[in-house]
Design a protein around this motif. Sequence first.
Motif, PDB file in Angstrom:
ATOM      1  N   GLN A 103       0.757  -1.195  -0.072  1.00  0.00           N
ATOM      2  CA  GLN A 103       0.003   0.104   0.118  1.00  0.00           C
ATOM      3  C   GLN A 103       0.918   1.176   0.062  1.00  0.00           C
ATOM      4  N   SER A 104       1.629   1.636   1.191  1.00  0.00           N
ATOM      5  CA  SER A 104       2.482   2.744   0.886  1.00  0.00           C
ATOM      6  C   SER A 104       3.426   2.741   0.189  1.00  0.00           C
ATOM      7  N   ALA A 105       4.254   1.839  -0.282  1.00  0.00           N
ATOM      8  CA  ALA A 105       5.211   1.693  -1.370  1.00  0.00           C
ATOM      9  C   ALA A 105       4.605   2.186  -2.833  1.00  0.00           C
ATOM     10  N   VAL A 106       3.484   1.490  -3.046  1.00  0.00           N
ATOM     11  CA  VAL A 106       2.857   2.037  -4.415  1.00  0.00           C
ATOM     12  C   VAL A 106       2.193   3.132  -4.520  1.00  0.00           C
ATOM     13  N   ALA A 107       1.839   3.763  -3.290  1.00  0.00           N
ATOM     14  CA  ALA A 107       1.197   4.978  -3.263  1.00  0.00           C
ATOM     15  C   ALA A 107       2.298   5.976  -3.455  1.00  0.00           C
ATOM     16  N   SER A 108       3.443   5.639  -2.652  1.00  0.00           N
ATOM     17  CA  SER A 108       4.492   6.756  -2.770  1.00  0.00           C
ATOM     18  C   SER A 108       5.017   6.908  -4.344  1.00  0.00           C
ATOM     19  N   TYR A 109       5.373   5.629  -5.162  1.00  0.00           N
ATOM     20  CA  TYR A 109       5.775   5.720  -6.255  1.00  0.00           C
ATOM     21  C   TYR A 109       4.702   6.406  -7.376  1.00  0.00           C
ATOM     22  N   LEU A 110       3.267   6.037  -7.038  1.00  0.00           N
ATOM     23  CA  LEU A 110       2.366   6.924  -7.977  1.00  0.00           C
ATOM     24  C   LEU A 110       2.371   8.378  -7.599  1.00  0.00           C
ATOM     25  N   SER A 111       2.677   8.752  -6.559  1.00  0.00           N
ATOM     26  CA  SER A 111       2.661  10.373  -6.087  1.00  0.00           C
ATOM     27  C   SER A 111       4.093  10.878  -6.877  1.00  0.00           C
ATOM     28  N   CYS A 112       5.047  10.359  -6.800  1.00  0.00           N
ATOM     29  CA  CYS A 112       6.160  10.936  -6.968  1.00  0.00           C
ATOM     30  C   CYS A 112       6.986  10.306  -8.221  1.00  0.00           C
ATOM     31  N   GLY A 113       6.530   9.386  -8.517  1.00  0.00           N
ATOM     32  CA  GLY A 113       7.047   8.570  -9.862  1.00  0.00           C
ATOM     33  C   GLY A 113       8.676   8.104  -9.664  1.00  0.00           C
ATOM     34  N   GLU A 114       8.853   7.791  -8.467  1.00  0.00           N
ATOM     35  CA  GLU A 114      10.451   7.413  -8.238  1.00  0.00           C
ATOM     36  C   GLU A 114      10.277   5.802  -7.475  1.00  0.00           C
ATOM     37  N   LYS A 115      11.084   4.867  -8.285  1.00  0.00           N
ATOM     38  CA  LYS A 115      11.148   3.682  -7.664  1.00  0.00           C
ATOM     39  C   LYS A 115      11.644   3.625  -6.369  1.00  0.00           C
ATOM     40  N   PRO A 116      11.109   3.011  -5.236  1.00  0.00           N
ATOM     41  CA  PRO A 116      11.606   2.770  -4.112  1.00  0.00           C
ATOM     42  C   PRO A 116      12.973   2.070  -3.856  1.00  0.00           C
ATOM     43  N   ALA A 117      14.002   2.470  -3.315  1.00  0.00           N
ATOM     44  CA  ALA A 117      15.378   1.822  -3.264  1.00  0.00           C
ATOM     45  C   ALA A 117      15.150   0.547  -2.166  1.00  0.00           C
ATOM     46  N   ARG A 118      16.051  -0.396  -2.409  1.00  0.00           N
ATOM     47  CA  ARG A 118      15.945  -1.526  -1.394  1.00  0.00           C
ATOM     48  C   ARG A 118      16.680  -1.230  -0.212  1.00  0.00           C
ATOM     49  N   THR A 119      16.058  -0.979   0.830  1.00  0.00           N
ATOM     50  CA  THR A 119      16.807  -0.153   2.137  1.00  0.00           C
ATOM     51  C   THR A 119      17.106  -1.430   3.364  1.00  0.00           C
ATOM     52  N   GLY A 120      16.897  -2.803   3.027  1.00  0.00           N
ATOM     53  CA  GLY A 120      17.127  -3.892   3.859  1.00  0.00           C
ATOM     54  C   GLY A 120      16.095  -3.453   5.124  1.00  0.00           C
ATOM     55  N   THR A 121      16.449  -3.356   6.386  1.00  0.00           N
ATOM     56  CA  THR A 121      15.477  -3.385   7.378  1.00  0.00           C
ATOM     57  C   THR A 121      14.947  -2.081   7.502  1.00  0.00           C
ATOM     58  N   ALA A 122      15.507  -0.978   6.755  1.00  0.00           N
ATOM     59  CA  ALA A 122      14.886   0.292   7.115  1.00  0.00           C
ATOM     60  C   ALA A 122      13.688   0.641   6.362  1.00  0.00           C
ATOM     61  N   ALA A 123      12.904   1.536   7.029  1.00  0.00           N
ATOM     62  CA  ALA A 123      11.654   1.820   6.632  1.00  0.00           C
ATOM     63  C   ALA A 123      12.007   3.217   5.710  1.00  0.00           C
ATOM     64  N   PRO A 124      11.760   3.116   4.215  1.00  0.00           N
ATOM     65  CA  PRO A 124      12.067   4.222   3.493  1.00  0.00           C
ATOM     66  C   PRO A 124      11.737   5.752   3.711  1.00  0.00           C
ATOM     67  N   TYR A 125      10.700   5.812   4.665  1.00  0.00           N
ATOM     68  CA  TYR A 125      10.299   7.167   5.090  1.00  0.00           C
ATOM     69  C   TYR A 125      10.486   7.546   6.360  1.00  0.00           C
ATOM     70  N   SER A 126      11.052   6.882   7.131  1.00  0.00           N
ATOM     71  CA  SER A 126      11.674   7.393   8.647  1.00  0.00           C
ATOM     72  C   SER A 126      12.949   6.735   9.124  1.00  0.00           C
ATOM     73  N   ALA A 127      13.385   7.736   9.828  1.00  0.00           N
ATOM     74  CA  ALA A 127      14.918   7.093  10.324  1.00  0.00           C
ATOM     75  C   ALA A 127      15.071   7.988  11.771  1.00  0.00           C
ATOM     76  N   PRO A 128      15.954   7.379  12.697  1.00  0.00           N
ATOM     77  CA  PRO A 128      15.983   5.777  12.588  1.00  0.00           C
ATOM     78  C   PRO A 128      15.070   4.761  12.669  1.00  0.00           C
ATOM     79  N   ASN A 129      14.972   3.887  11.734  1.00  0.00           N
ATOM     80  CA  ASN A 129      13.825   2.974  11.957  1.00  0.00           C
ATOM     81  C   ASN A 129      14.321   1.750  10.995  1.00  0.00           C
ATOM     82  N   GLU A 130      15.279   0.995  11.829  1.00  0.00           N
ATOM     83  CA  GLU A 130      15.901  -0.184  11.106  1.00  0.00           C
ATOM     84  C   GLU A 130      16.655  -1.009  12.162  1.00  0.00           C
TER      85      GLU A 130
END
Length: 406
Positions: free
Chosen positions: A212-239
């Motif tokens: 849900q959040s990853a696809v919504a983010s892509y549809l909003s900005c057109g940027e493919k999400p990076a593979r971030t391992g255990t990290a949440a792409p939208y917050s830090a520190p969160n891994e």
Amino acid sequence: MAVNINDALAGVMVLDFSQVGAGPTCGMLLGDLGADVIKIEPPAGDIGRKLGPPWQHGESVVSMSFNRNKRSIAIDLKKPQGPQLVRRMAARADVVLESFRPGVMDRLGLGYEALRLLNPRLVFCSVSAYGQTGPWRDKPGVDGIIQAVSGLMSNIGSEDSPPMKVLTPAADMTTGFLAMGAILAALRVRDATGAGQHLDVNLYNSAIMLQQSAVASYLSCGEKPARTGTAAPYSAPNEAYPTRDGWIMIAAYHEDRWKALCALLGDPALAGDERFATNAQRVANRKALMSELSRRLATHTSAEWQERMEAVDIICGPIADYDMLAASPQLAHNGVIVEMRTADAGVVRMPGAAFGDRDAQARVRRGPPAIGEHSVEILHAAGVPEDEIAALLASGAVVQKKDVQP
């Protein structure tokens, strides 16, 4: 008197033709809620029964994990008596659940349009790879393939790793839960209007909804999400961060918790570093943040950090393996692991239904059935005369487990 949630579907009959993971998960959950789920499988059994290892006394543990709280009748749908018998059962049923390729049930004379003429109140749920319509309608698909084509695999792993899949069958499980929700909603509509309906639930849509959040983010900005391992792409520190003896997951992205973490690590000034002053800046400078925090966290064990962080309301937890999970006092308290007996595999343990309170979660009526374990019992309940039952068994149209007395 309050009704236990596990009795919510008492009196609801489900004919479950589904196999492997997604559909059987849905049927199992309906059974957990009290429905009489009749697993209709071929004489050789649901193909999911061949998935393994591991095996327990020759039975697939994977298959058993999707099939508690069901009765099994083995019917050969290739024999003319098979579909005829199903039509008789469907006339009394509330739900039909199937996971054949689109069109198979129609060719057998058991599709929704045929069965609703016998039972207008029938809720008919089709589970497939891509849906009952569309350009990919006839493509086969299983959990791993759906994780690939839905984009899910492209997001899993670290920056330098190849694509990875979720080890647990995430697309199957999500589809099973969504199918259960759709059926419950359709039953409510049926009870209000008297009319059933055909539900089209598929793994492809479910895997996209899971993101849900990853696809919504892509549809909003057109940027493919990076593979971030255990990290949440939208917050830090969160891994996850390495400690002296393992790893600990830390979610300290809210500003108060970020400042508390810096103070706990003995460097309150870190919170004001211009690279890390806001969540957006910490996300942008994640590698530098990881380096700064890892160096400090390596000085103590995961357990020591967890105790210190929880004392100042920093959200955290160790990266548990299954040995740690099995020993967890919360797991024991919640009662989500249930024990049940099966005809062939003996006693099996698995996660139960996490509905309601602890007593509701622990309710198991039946262990996963053996192939055709309840065939004759189900025929009796359907009002099939004894001589006809004998003829069905003699012809091989129905198979009864041999060491179960009719």
